[in-house]
Design a protein around this motif. Sequence first.
Motif, mmCIF file in Angstrom:
data_model
loop_
_atom_site.group_PDB
_atom_site.id
_atom_site.type_symbol
_atom_site.label_atom_id
_atom_site.label_comp_id
_atom_site.label_asym_id
_atom_site.label_seq_id
_atom_site.Cartn_x
_atom_site.Cartn_y
_atom_site.Cartn_z
ATOM 1 N N THR A 208 0.740 -1.143 -0.084
ATOM 2 C CA THR A 208 0.680 0.346 -0.431
ATOM 3 C C THR A 208 1.009 1.108 -0.148
ATOM 4 O O THR A 208 1.993 1.236 0.523
ATOM 5 N N ILE A 225 1.439 -2.050 3.799
ATOM 6 C CA ILE A 225 1.101 -3.108 3.696
ATOM 7 C C ILE A 225 -0.463 -3.205 3.753
ATOM 8 O O ILE A 225 -0.648 -2.540 4.846
ATOM 9 N N ILE A 226 -1.462 -4.150 3.374
ATOM 10 C CA ILE A 226 -2.742 -4.683 3.846
ATOM 11 C C ILE A 226 -2.269 -5.601 5.376
ATOM 12 O O ILE A 226 -2.148 -6.621 4.783
ATOM 13 N N SER A 227 -2.940 -4.882 6.344
ATOM 14 C CA SER A 227 -2.677 -5.865 7.270
ATOM 15 C C SER A 227 -4.118 -6.467 8.031
ATOM 16 O O SER A 227 -3.609 -7.620 8.441
ATOM 17 N N GLN A 250 -6.997 -2.390 6.033
ATOM 18 C CA GLN A 250 -6.480 -1.870 7.775
ATOM 19 C C GLN A 250 -4.811 -2.070 6.856
ATOM 20 O O GLN A 250 -4.767 -2.623 6.557
ATOM 21 N N THR A 251 -3.708 -0.799 7.642
ATOM 22 C CA THR A 251 -2.363 -0.722 6.792
ATOM 23 C C THR A 251 -2.696 0.090 8.037
ATOM 24 O O THR A 251 -2.345 0.740 8.783
ATOM 25 N N ASP A 252 -0.989 -1.195 7.532
ATOM 26 C CA ASP A 252 0.673 -0.275 8.345
ATOM 27 C C ASP A 252 0.879 1.122 7.807
ATOM 28 O O ASP A 252 1.966 1.546 8.086
ATOM 29 N N LEU A 264 -4.926 5.912 -0.530
ATOM 30 C CA LEU A 264 -4.483 4.691 -0.447
ATOM 31 C C LEU A 264 -4.253 3.908 -1.761
ATOM 32 O O LEU A 264 -5.491 3.699 -2.212
ATOM 33 N N ASP A 266 -2.735 0.961 -4.692
ATOM 34 C CA ASP A 266 -2.141 -0.373 -4.821
ATOM 35 C C ASP A 266 -0.642 -0.264 -5.148
ATOM 36 O O ASP A 266 -0.249 0.570 -5.257
ATOM 37 N N ASN A 275 -8.909 7.468 2.487
ATOM 38 C CA ASN A 275 -7.810 7.333 4.073
ATOM 39 C C ASN A 275 -8.313 7.768 5.071
ATOM 40 O O ASN A 275 -9.354 9.083 4.490
#
Length: 415
Positions: A208, A225-227, A250-252, A264, A266, A275
């Motif tokens: 991400t 990344i996609i968490s 959810q992303t970090d 957000l 890819d 976001n």
Amino acid sequence: PPLSPPTAEHTAAFHQPPAAFAAPAPAAGQPGDPYSSPWAAFPPPTPPKKRRSGLLVAIAAATLIAGGIGGGVGYLVADGDGEPASVASDLGSESVARPPDSVAGIADAALPSVVTIEAGNGAEGSTGTGFVYDEQGHIMTNNHVVASAANGGNLTVTFSDGENYDAEVVGRAEGYDVAVIRITDLEGRDLAPLPMGDSDAVAVGDATIAIGAPFGLSGTVTTGIISAMDRPVASSDGQGGSASYMNALQTDASINPGNSGGPLLDGDGAVIGVNSAIQSTASMGGEAGSIGLGFAIPINQAERVAQDLIDGGEPIYPIIGASVESGGQVTNGAQIVESTNDGSEPVVAGGPAAEAGLQPGDVITRFGDRVIDSGPTLISQIWTYQPGDSVDITYQRDGQERTTTLVLGERMGDQ
């Protein structure tokens, strides 16, 4: 371990979402706050207002448990001191060439289509992010970013080259936390809409890229990344607006106050989310900021809402026509209330829930293929569907498990 809820001085009431949404509703005789203290928000600052960065902060209650089911409530974050300047990044007159599929290449292509939004009405204002949706000047963002300018306020957008333009609100969806604004005079500027991705096709671990204006620092790019997928998140602006709900990505990737409404992306540079919220240590006395828990509205949902706003100026919500318990904590399901404090019927006569045979006191435990653990989880899941969709429901009544099929109704506009 579970996070501690905010202290009493940090709490503020939210408006109760309408019963027809199948929104959490307090029981008779209880305050109209659909979220008790673990789902609370900071109160607004007293006038003269400081400008607030436009980011909702999702407070994960003790419902964030192993297995990936949980939720949170958000609030607008007050800036530390004074009005935050929207600081444009210097992209440089001689950029170094990078492969187009690298992070640098994706950022270089996307940045000209990401804008910093300044919204205000004289008494209060906010700074957030948005991105070009089409060549006609429509910009997609969060509702809570532009809400202060919705009724005759000032709204400007600034591009990465420093050029700024006046804009107007086309439509807002409080429940989805999506808004569309439009640049009123492009002055001959050609716009390059960001490509839309497919949020249903992403997987945990996918790369991400988040772009926005954290703390007013426009053009900031972060990666992650996609968490997790399908994270139920409930949020409010803390200013008396209705709660919003999302089945979030959810992303970090680092997301901070001011990133709200930004894209957000890819690994191909396509938008997969908007976001909108973060989990922050502010609820535990720390300063609001990224701790690697960011939440984005899936673009498949956001794009559908945005198009409704462009076409008709109002959001369209799928509804079940029943009020459910407001507690944010994980329970054994979403219980339809026995009574409401405003005297409305817990199950709307002739509505989808009534037609499906649901009654006050029933506990919905599964909606489609999703296990339901609370009212906010149910609403987040409902809003991933469209009016007219048929959904299989599992519920408990008198200790017995039952099933039914419900056809979602429709409601236009926020109330």
